[in-house]
Write an enzyme that holds these catalytic residues in place. Structure first.
Site, short mmCIF file in Angstrom:
data_model
loop_
_atom_site.label_atom_id
_atom_site.label_comp_id
_atom_site.label_asym_id
_atom_site.label_seq_id
_atom_site.Cartn_x
_atom_site.Cartn_y
_atom_site.Cartn_z
N LYS A 138 1.45 -2.72 8.98
CA LYS A 138 2.77 -2.03 8.97
C LYS A 138 3.96 -2.67 9.37
O LYS A 138 3.78 -3.30 10.45
CB LYS A 138 2.43 -0.58 10.05
CG LYS A 138 3.86 0.10 10.07
CD LYS A 138 3.64 1.38 11.25
CE LYS A 138 2.81 2.20 10.85
NZ LYS A 138 2.60 3.33 11.86
N ASP A 186 1.69 14.26 17.46
CA ASP A 186 2.01 14.21 16.27
C ASP A 186 0.78 14.58 15.39
O ASP A 186 0.51 13.99 14.01
CB ASP A 186 2.81 13.22 15.57
CG ASP A 186 3.68 13.41 14.42
OD1 ASP A 186 3.90 14.64 14.31
OD2 ASP A 186 3.98 12.42 13.91
N GLY A 242 7.76 3.81 3.25
CA GLY A 242 8.61 4.99 3.80
C GLY A 242 10.01 4.65 3.65
O GLY A 242 10.59 3.76 3.75
N VAL A 260 3.77 -0.46 4.28
CA VAL A 260 2.73 -1.00 4.61
C VAL A 260 2.13 -1.99 3.59
O VAL A 260 1.96 -1.34 2.31
CB VAL A 260 1.64 0.54 4.97
CG1 VAL A 260 0.42 0.07 5.32
CG2 VAL A 260 2.13 1.37 6.02
N LEU A 296 0.78 -1.44 -0.03
CA LEU A 296 0.05 0.09 0.06
C LEU A 296 0.87 1.11 0.09
O LEU A 296 0.50 2.18 -0.64
CB LEU A 296 -0.92 0.09 1.13
CG LEU A 296 -1.83 -1.05 1.27
CD1 LEU A 296 -2.95 -0.87 2.71
CD2 LEU A 296 -2.98 -0.93 0.01
N GLY A 297 2.00 0.96 0.55
CA GLY A 297 2.75 2.32 0.68
C GLY A 297 4.11 1.99 1.18
O GLY A 297 4.38 1.12 1.97
#
Length: 278
Positions: free
Chosen positions: A37, A135, A17, A22, A14-15
């Site tokens: 994750k 955050d 970083g 993820v 999905l992603g």
């Protein structure tokens, strides 16, 4: 060959970083799709920041099964080992609010007002559970079906039931950092309100209340400069948004008030002012 992480069947990425990936995954027991994750094992071994990343990951993993609120992304399961780990989370497919901070993608004012109200309810619930997020920013506010907002990523959270874990964790994102945190003071529930106020300001105006070329200059503005008004509008809805932003982003933490639910129909189908295209 099918990839498994823990008990979960990985379907696709999905992603990705700087610290991990993820995945869209499936729980073979319930049949439900989840967001999984994971963290790159090399991250924990980083000589400079490895311990901070480990503490952040442990911080978020420790919330598994502990936060139950319609506007907080549910953490379903977690496992942390010496060289890595995973966190299984509720799958939210609508993207995050960072897509709506540009002049050509702003949301209707009424929707921003509802986002503020719902996030305040979620932050209040988290605070009652002994948790300060620390955050809050557009990228950590997810949109689910039906325009439902959900707060994500509690990796930087302060958990009142633990102290060692959270003290070493880096604090938030500079543009959304409240004055008391800039001064080195302990964050409170009011600190999350300030950060949320900055987010809502950005969602209404497509700009941040304070910007600067460096961190020191930004800190100086947050501490000492007056925040610009988010603008003017003939709608009472926008006026209420502006008034609520003023109270949420005041320098004095204890003077900040939570976002309030709209009481009239004046917010319906109204759009926020757009920045000029010229």
């Amino acid at each position: 060959m099918e990839l498994h992480i823990g008990k979960y069947e990985v379907q696709k990425v999905l992603g990705k970083g700087a610290t991990g990936t993820v995945y869209l995954a499936r729980d073979p027991f319930s049949g439900k799709e989840i967001a999984l994750k994971t963290i790159d094992p090399a991250v924990f071994k980083d000589p400079e920041n490895g311990e901070v990343f480990r503490l952040q990951f442990l911080n978020e993993a420790s919330l598994a099964g502990n936060l139950h609120h319609p506007h907080i992304v549910a953490i379903l399961d977690a496992a942390v080992q010496e060289e890595g780990g995973y966190i299984a989370m509720e799958l939210v497919t609508g993207g995050d609010l960072s897509r709506h901070v540009r002049a050509d993608t702003l949301l209707p004012v009424a929707e921003v007002l509802q986002i503020g109200f719902k996030c305040c309810g979620a932050l209040d619930y988290a605070f009652q559970e002994g948790i300060i997020h620390r955050d809050i920013k557009p990228a950590n506010l997810m949109m689910a079906k039906g325009a439902r907002v959900k707060i994500a990523d509690f990796g930087a959270a302060r958990l009142n039931r633990t102290t060692t874990t959270t003290q070493a964790v880096a604090m938030g994102s500079p543009f959304y950092m409240p004055p008391e945190v800039v001064e080195g003071k302990e964050p409170t529930y009011h600190s999350d309100l300030y950060s949320l106020g900055v987010v809502l300001y950005e969602l209404l105006t497509a700009r941040r209340p304070f910007t600067a070329d460096g961190l020191d200059a930004l800190a100086g503005k947050i501490l000492h400069e007056a925040r610009d008004s988010p603008g003017s509008s003939t709608t009472s809805c926008f006026a209420r948004c502006a008034n609520s932003l003023a109270s949420a982003t005041t320098t004095t933490a204890t003077s900040r008030r939570s976002w309030r639910r709209p009481q009239s129909s004046s917010c319906r189908r109204r759009r926020s002012p757009r920045a000029s295209s010229t």
